[in-house]
Motif scaffolding. Sequence first.
Motif, PDB file in Angstrom:
ATOM      1  N   LYS A  33     119.981  -9.701  41.810  1.00 31.30           N
ATOM      2  CA  LYS A  33     119.762  -8.540  41.127  1.00 31.30           C
ATOM      3  C   LYS A  33     121.114  -7.552  41.268  1.00 31.30           C
ATOM      4  CE  LYS A  33     115.467  -7.602  42.306  1.00 31.30           C
ATOM      5  NZ  LYS A  33     114.456  -6.829  42.600  1.00 31.30           N
ATOM      6  N   SER A  42     124.235  -7.288  39.177  1.00 31.16           N
ATOM      7  CA  SER A  42     124.414  -6.521  38.012  1.00 31.16           C
ATOM      8  C   SER A  42     125.227  -5.254  38.262  1.00 31.16           C
ATOM      9  CB  SER A  42     122.751  -6.437  37.546  1.00 31.16           C
ATOM     10  OG  SER A  42     122.347  -5.288  38.411  1.00 31.16           O
ATOM     11  N   ILE A  78     117.906  -9.260  28.958  1.00 30.98           N
ATOM     12  CA  ILE A  78     118.450  -9.082  30.305  1.00 30.98           C
ATOM     13  C   ILE A  78     117.202  -9.072  31.134  1.00 30.98           C
ATOM     14  CG2 ILE A  78     119.522  -7.570  32.168  1.00 30.98           C
ATOM     15  CD1 ILE A  78     121.001  -6.167  29.458  1.00 30.98           C
ATOM     16  N   MET A  79     116.203  -8.116  30.734  1.00 35.13           N
ATOM     17  CA  MET A  79     114.972  -8.165  31.685  1.00 35.13           C
ATOM     18  C   MET A  79     114.223  -9.581  31.497  1.00 35.13           C
ATOM     19  SD  MET A  79     113.239  -4.573  30.843  1.00 35.13           S
ATOM     20  CE  MET A  79     113.839  -3.284  32.131  1.00 35.13           C
ATOM     21  N   TYR A  85     116.289 -11.952  34.195  1.00 35.28           N
ATOM     22  CA  TYR A  85     116.037 -11.713  35.723  1.00 35.28           C
ATOM     23  C   TYR A  85     114.468 -12.181  36.050  1.00 35.28           C
ATOM     24  CZ  TYR A  85     120.370  -9.913  36.394  1.00 35.28           C
ATOM     25  OH  TYR A  85     121.788  -9.526  36.463  1.00 35.28           O
ATOM     26  N   LEU A  86     113.694 -11.710  34.962  1.00 39.02           N
ATOM     27  CA  LEU A  86     112.191 -11.959  35.298  1.00 39.02           C
ATOM     28  C   LEU A  86     111.780 -13.244  35.491  1.00 39.02           C
ATOM     29  CD1 LEU A  86     109.908  -9.727  32.978  1.00 39.02           C
ATOM     30  CD2 LEU A  86     109.936 -10.105  35.859  1.00 39.02           C
ATOM     31  N   SER A  94     113.259 -14.341  39.239  1.00 35.35           N
ATOM     32  CA  SER A  94     112.469 -13.856  39.957  1.00 35.35           C
ATOM     33  C   SER A  94     111.005 -14.614  40.087  1.00 35.35           C
ATOM     34  CB  SER A  94     111.944 -12.226  39.623  1.00 35.35           C
ATOM     35  OG  SER A  94     112.779 -11.641  39.420  1.00 35.35           O
TER      36      SER A  94
END
Lengths: 258, 374, 393
Positions: free
Chosen positions: C332, C335, C366-367, C370-371, C374
């Motif tokens: 993260k 970024s 983007i989210m 990354y999700l 994760s």
Amino acid sequence: MSNAAEVLPDRMPAQIMIEMQAVHKWYGEFHVLKDINLVVGRGEKIVVCGPSGSGKSTMIRCINRLEEHQQGRIIVAGIELTSDLKHIEAIRREVGMVFQQFNLFPHLTVLENLTLAPIWVRKLPKKEAEETARYYLERVKIPEQANKYPGQLSGGQQQRVAIARSLCMKPEIMLFDEPTSALDPEMIKEVLDVMIELAQDGMTMVCVTHEMGFARTVGDMMVFMDRGEIVERAPPKDFFASPKSERTRLFLSQILAH
Amino acid sequence: MADIDIAEEIPLPAQQRPPVVTSGVIGWLRANLFNSVFNTILTLLAVYFLVSTVPPLIRWMFIDAIWSAPNGQACHAAISQGAGACWAFIGEKWRFIFFGRFPYEEQWRPLFVIVIIIGLILASCDRRLWGRRLVLLWPAGLVIVGILMWGGVFGLRYVPTELWSGLPLTLILAVIGMAFAFPLAILLALGRRSKLPAVRMVSVAYIELVRGVPLITVLFMASVMLPLFLPAGVTIDKLLRAQVAFILFAAAYLAEVVRGGLQAIPKGQIEAADALGLGYWRRTRLIVLPQALAMVIPPLVNNFIGAFKNTSLVLIIGLFDLLNTANTALTDSSWQGFANEAYVFIAAIYFCFCFFMSRYSQMLERTFNRGHRR
Amino acid sequence: MAVQTLATPSRPAPWRDPKIRAIVIQVLFVATLAALIGFLAYNTVTNLRRQSIASGFGFLDREAAFGIGESLIPYSPADTYGRAFIVGLLNTLYVSAIGIVLATILGTMIGLARLSSNWLVAKLAAIYVETFRNVPLALQLLFWWALLRGSAPSPREAWELLPGVFISNRGITFPVPFSEPAYLWMALALVAGIVITIAVRRWAKRRQEQTGQQFPTGWAGLGLVLGLPAIVFIAFGAPLRLDVPALRGFNFAGGTAMSPEFGALLIGLVIYTGSFIAEIVRAGILAVSWGQSEAAMALGLRPGQRMRLVVLPQALRVIVPPMTSEYLSLTKNSSLAVIIGYPDLVSIANTTLNQTGQAVEGIAMIMGVYLAISLLISLLMNLYNRAVALVER
């Protein structure tokens, strides 16, 4: 102050398992062991007692180099204990230790706990190590727990496993550092029974303990320590009946009075 | 049994000194630096490393440093002759770095704001004030901060939020972020442990979503999308957007911390509260939360340190926190090329805040552990 | 005897019945939330339409029309936004992967150093940890970037760190070997080495179980994995032709360069995350009680055996969960590349966003990425935890 000759006048050297000569230890400036002289013969059971902070645990930990002494000589099973790693390893192979907190390896089964050292230190084949392990589990009376993990056993069972673990290395000497102090009362007996049986089989033992009943049953020699020095030593009969020193009497009155 | 005469003196054996080789300075050296071949080699390497880096660093930072100069060129000239750090740059720019674009004559106001916020933080560290006094002190302090920064009343000149910058901005973002994130975090943590599936799922979804994405994306989202979320004509200023982003972000992490505290409450407490007839909200407010929150103060402080460091990200959306003011100071054409000096200076400021807070949290943890030992 | 029928407890009034209350509360809650989201969505749609911004992901097929500084796959401004996005994603994964490996190595060394009995080494490690933990990562990245870019001279006056390795404000340029057929064979030899090591390990374990004799599998494995490729290399006549960077005009030709952006990002991430990993490693090893080591010592196990058989297995259980958390953190934190201009996922998405105005889709993408990362890491970590959990009553 007593010296070796006074204690055991006619022991042959080959029969002396532990000899501590004028041993001193300091923690920084604090003098924790003062002029310790001790001789333990083969098959003898020495019980060390004394108030907390008297240095009894430190003393027996010096025997297998879990603690380091600064002055004096310690000779175990004929090997002198120095900084030489080879000597230390040889001594640790012959000396077994049972801790107050058991210290079983929680990530291994009971059987694996017992076979770990024989396989990696004595280089035994797995089958032979397991046979020895099962034999000793039998002797401490919990053969059915072989495949359980320490976390699944009661305190008394864990300590018996710990004793079996040390015995699997077939040591000449067994050290006990307050083995029953962390146990609930109803489990103390099962551990003491194992220790008594071990004693009666002829094992050389040095025990730090408060269990005076045990001392009277199997002890050959009581050693009383206070503030870092050995104050008095005598066979249990004489020790309990007629202690020679004031400090010994004070201590006995405190632990025997109830 | 013979009478024990306790009054009789028990003679102590003579105290011997430990052998010199194992005590005192030499003993310490032997035990700590040279106790084995490997360690001796390591010590020599470490000493070599120190000797080759520390003296040049000290020379650059202090001995050869230039403490005053008329402009950048003069400093550079001196540097090409072997001088060290040009602290004159800081001397020239420190007001801008600290207060940014706040109007020059009114900069006593952000100075007071810094003092007040630091004071509030220090007051919160004093355990004697914990309780009602603190709960009243903070809002009072923040109101004063608001008055000083915005102005417009009491004869103070009005300063729009676009001009708030530097250290006050950093402190405000961090402190208000944590202050508002806290109640939200408690709600989220309670929600996550709720028996109602709908509430639980929404809480989990929020927490996992926000924890799974970088803070930058949350800042972007707030900065770019918040105006889209609001009906036409309603504007929301940049600072508020960033503040909302920080609050939403911190709340998710704090929620996990509070949840840890809630999980550590023994079931017996809840059972006792139920037996006494307290409802869910009374039980939570009076029994569960006070204990849970007391337990999680050390991780809470760690989160605050994180929040404080995170404020440096607002440079991406064009707000002028401490890092951005330093960056901007570097663009002055008459003072070019002093990046090292600028960054070392503000690194020292950040370090002071964060280090102090982390030491405090460690001390708290030790105090609490002492209390909990059986 | 008459059997008494037990009276069924009467149902409470609807507004007192906990079950009904639960349902009502949840319905109200969801309804309020839905209303709020609906309100926000309506506003968004209206605002977007007002500003004539398109919706949907169709923009991914449009031409990007912006260049990207560095890319792992071929890219030109004529390519689509979709491809640009992929370039960014690959860059993020690339720097994160290398960063994770290096940070783990560095962090573990520093963590062990903090536990060292050598006071000086322990104190230096502590200073490292405290220094880099308490300064924001953004500041550290800017610092390294300024160092690599600003303080570094132009290519004509570049520092030659080692023969052929130049540091200039164009980055770190170093020589690369020209591709040789021997290298393919060396790669095969490496794979062979690994496979043979695994086989040797199995054989040695079986032999130990049967006869008790120990075999130095570790050293043998190392020898195989390093030695076999080395033998192949020599057999081919040790072909090594380096493409050494040489100054041509104003810049270097030949070799390959690591841009100051990439360098700064990597160094900053590794040093910053390394300090957190150091603390995790230290806590993990301290979590294993000293009594375990004492028991192992009393049984006669050597220090290496103690570490391998007793301490490390227990320490890893405590180390791995927070460690994977740090890996996620590093990914993260990559970024932050947008601050120093390295074209990572967020940076490219940001450019796209600015050009097309489609903020909602861009940020959602983007989210989403990354999700996904994760959740994947969380899943792996939960599997690991369940597999190694200590069995207790």
